[in-house]
Design an enzyme around this catalytic site. Structure first.
Site, PDB file in Angstrom:
ATOM      1  CD  GLU A 340     -36.844   3.574  65.273  1.00 50.94           C
ATOM      2  OE1 GLU A 340     -36.890   4.782  65.558  1.00 50.94           O
ATOM      3  OE2 GLU A 340     -36.858   3.148  64.123  1.00 50.94           O
ATOM      4  CG  ASP A 344     -36.683   6.808  67.873  1.00 47.43           C
ATOM      5  OD1 ASP A 344     -36.554   7.191  66.699  1.00 47.43           O
ATOM      6  OD2 ASP A 344     -37.450   5.892  68.210  1.00 47.43           O
ATOM      7  CB  SER A 607     -37.092   6.047  62.510  1.00 42.42           C
ATOM      8  OG  SER A 607     -38.024   5.007  62.577  1.00 42.42           O
TER       9      SER A 607
END
Length: 766
Positions: A340, A344, A607
């Protein structure tokens, strides 16, 4: 990030003494001019522990039908809980009035932002009320770690036994969706004298949100086909387990998008040519686990982003003074990093290559707060001395899984960020009309819900789209066959549809077999009797059951005629039907190499969408600042809706010609002058199930058949599509169909970043 380390004692004097050390609100701030912030203390009775009142909705109601598997031991630590405070109606109204004025270009308070201390002094609780509450906590044996500068949260620690005695509720163990949790069995009670100034306690349960990305894949590049062949799902901390089998077996491999493709599709490249790269703008990505810090320079080098001057920093945001609530979660290594965080950091940079990227991480294990490290990282940034311009949060859980105190704390946090000028972007979710089931199938709870982390009126929720070229057979029109020197192939903007990987995808049903989505799903039962391909993966959207609709969400064509805050606000690419298109990551285990001679990780999900929109906002911020405007914009959503009204028209009356002209189906030439690409095809109605062997009930699910022996549950399992009407399924009841104007499938659609800046400058009078 600069932080100041000051230890806070448990006494009331010490807790309150820290506040003056952070410059208190100054009357010289134009934002507070004319606002009456004087307020008498609201705790006026003696705090008597024998006279208590129950605070409603302070436990998870979904647990009312779940049997506890035992009490939590009294000695079990409960660290860094937060007593969430309740401001007065007067101060609530004043704050709402101020935020509206801060976004009104005709107001003298336009873009007059506050500091955390100013926010606390004007809109927090009176010091005497905080003293009364903190005294009571101390008297119950809790350690008070600190009062946040916003004067709306008190950080404290104790044990499950102290929670039971002080708040009159038992902490129990539960199993929900095959996961172990702790939570308070009933609503809390506390002294009646404090009732009016306390919402509840955030941190009495550990239902944590999931990162909103797809199950990552590793793939090897094939130079002859210019495509990637998927090899396996990475085992190293992928965060998303399981997931459906690939729906389509692409013989020539799958497509891996790179920064160049996203820059081309959303038209950011012209801004770079004019010197707007996000330079001087800080984007904070809030996480609960580290990434391997070697990934980011590898990504920048591989994709030709090194000449823009962007920077990268990974650290733990501490409060000033520090409550000790944020510790390093670890993971700065190839085997333990967070996919994640990698996603990002790399794709905010992909869009804003000159921006300062902060990966702000806090350990879940150091806190029992509902959102754990993610919430702590965001809250500490917003209340700290060194604040970002933009925050992106790619985590979520449905409001049905969020207790009232935690939801209130989230909304308070994003409102404070807005008042400080910080633009917050939150992924809407990856499982259609209920964002709580990323990597699994909607079941056992209402199939319609909204992401509690993104349903505030003070953040911008970002949904997911898919490129339509694969289903339409038009890839050669929009993509070159051979990759360019930075591995991109996009020629222009590509028509978009809603990202939906289930048989509920109306565009797939039409293009592939020319039937309705419902019939498409029924047909699939013939070939998939065990539900191996059943999935809820799709961009999320829908109505909040908690937050009222903000006025700015009513002003555009297509706005839902309800009283709820609706998600999403906008959308960007998140994934594709059949898993054909992904973005490429450079990770510790799979670093990028020239010409992709070694395997890479492929990823997607909302995401991806949220940090990319954060990158677009960084370009907007720099562009507005360069034109003489404020570098900070606060919540982007009010302005986005105003600009969309110009293209889509208002909620009533005739619509302008630009509503049709800006339809995403028109492609690059048709939408070349538009700010928004209005995504009108597809929808995010996805599959949902009822496990009959578990006596489950799944409301808001229209059942069309049964599957056998689903994922080890022997016997038939009902399967359906998410719908607002459990007895009828069509384009009106499907949850939710894309439409002209705003929709719960894709919000206002995606954007042309260059045109967005021009329109935003005009809106701000620049």
């Amino acid at each position: 990030m600069k932080t100041e380390h000051v230890m806070i004692g448990v006494s009331i004097a010490a807790a309150l003494a820290t506040l003056p050390s952070i410059a208190l609100a100054s009357a010289s701030n134009a934002a507070l001019a004319g606002i009456d912030i004087t307020e008498a203390p609201r705790v006026t009775q003696t705090v008597d522990t024998r006279v208590v009142s129950t605070l409603g909705n302070t436990h998870l109601s979904l647990l009312d039908n779940v049997t506890s598997i035992g009490a939590v031991a009294d000695s079990a630590p409960m660290n860094h809980m937060q007593l969430v405070l309740q401001r007065s109606a007067k101060r609530t109204a004043a704050l709402n009035q101020l935020i509206a004025a801060q976004h009104d270009s005709s107001s003298s308070k336009f873009h007059q932002w506050l500091t955390p201390a100013e926010f606390g002094q004007a809109f927090g609780l009176a010091d005497a009320d905080i003293s009364a509450v903190t005294s009571w906590l101390t008297s119950q044996g809790f350690k008070v770690n600190g009062v946040l500068p916003n004067k709306m949260q008190i950080d404290f620690s104790g044990t499950a036994g102290q929670v039971r005695q002080a708040f009159h509720t038992q902490e129990n163990h539960y199993t929900v969706n095959h996961e172990s949790h702790i939570a308070n069995a009933g609503d809390i009670s506390m002294p009646t004298a404090l009732r009016d100034v306390v919402v509840g306690v955030a941190g009495l349960n550990d239902f944590r949100p999931k990162p909103l990305h797809q199950q990552p894949q590793t793939a090897q590049f094939d130079g002859s086909s210019q495509r990637f062949k998927i090899q396996q799902s990475p085992k190293a901390n992928a965060s998303i387990a399981g997931g459906p089998k690939p729906l389509v077996n692409f013989q020539g491999g799958v497509r891996g998008f790179v920064p160049y493709d996203m820059q081309t599709i959303y038209n950011t490249s012209p801004l770079y040519n004019s010197g707007l790269t996000g330079k001087g703008i800080t984007i904070a990505l809030v996480e609960d686990q580290d990434m391997d810090v070697s990934d980011w320079p590898n990504f920048v080098s591989q994709f030709g982003l090194g000449g823009y001057g962007g920077t990268f920093n990974q650290s733990q945001p501490l409060l000033s003074p520090d409550t000790g609530n944020c510790t390093d979660p670890g993971g700065n290594n190839p085997g333990g990093e967070s996919i994640e965080a990698v996603l990002d950091a790399e794709y905010s940079t992909a869009i804003a290559p000159g921006a300062n990227i902060w990966v702000a991480t806090c350990n879940d294990a150091g806190s029992t707060n509902f959102f754990g490290g993610v919430f702590t990282a965001a809250s500490n940034l917003i209340n700290g001395t060194s604040r970002p311009n933009i925050i992106s949060a790619s985590y979520g859980y449905g409001e049905g899984f969020t207790d009232a105190a935690s939801k209130t704390a989230i909304d308070l946090m994003w409102a404070q960020a807005d008042a400080e000028g910080i633009s917050v972007f939150v992924s809407s979710g990856d499982s259609g009309s209920n964002p709580s089931f990323n990597g699994s199938i909607i079941n056992g709870v209402p199939a319609i819900d909204a992401n509690s982390f993104g349903s505030s009126a003070n953040n911008t929720a970002v949904g997911g789209s898919d490129t339509a070229d694969v289903l339409d057979g038009t890839s050669s029109k929009y993509f070159n066959t051979a990759l360019n020197p930075v591995y991109g192939s996009a020629k222009s903007y590509v028509p978009e549809i809603t990202w939906n990987q289930s048989c509920g995808n109306t565009r797939a049903a039409k293009d592939l077999v020319n039937v309705s989505a419902l019939q498409f799903c029924k047909n699939a039962l013939i070939y998939d009797p065990n539900g191996d391909y059943v999935t809820s993966e799709s961009g999320s959207g829908g109505a909040s059951s908690v937050v009222a609709k903000p006025s700015w969400q009513r002003i555009v064509h297509g706005a839902a005629k309800d009283q709820s805050r609706d998600l999403p606000d906008v959308s960007l690419f998140a994934g594709s039907y059949g898993g054909y298109s992904w973005v490429i990551l450079c990770t510790g285990n799979y670093p990028c190499t020239a010409n992709f001679t070694s395997p890479v990780v492929l990823e997607g999900g909302t995401s991806l969408s949220s940090p990319m929109f954060a990158g677009i906002q960084a370009l907007i911020d720099q562009g507005l600042s360069s034109a003489g405007g404020s570098v900070d914009q606060g919540n982007a959503a009010p302005t986005l809706y105003e600009l969309a009204r110009n293209e889509y028209g208002g909620p009533t009356g005739s619509v302008p010609s630009t509503l049709a002209a800006c339809n995403a189906d028109n492609g690059a030439k048709g939408t070349g002058k538009c700010v928004f690409h209005n995504i009108t095809d597809g929808g995010n109605s996805t599959q949902c199930i009822e496990l009959l062997s578990q006596n489950e009930v799944t409301p808001d699910c229209y059942f069309y058949g049964t599957i056998n022996n689903f994922e080890g549950f022997f016997g038939p399992t009902k399967v359906g599509l998410t719908s607002s009407n459990a007895t009828k399924y069509n384009s009106t009841t499907a949850a939710y169909a894309a439409q002209a104007g705003w929709s719960a499938a894709n919000g206002l659609g995606s954007v042309n970043a260059t045109n967005l800046l021009s329109a935003w400058k005009s809106f701000n009078g620049l």
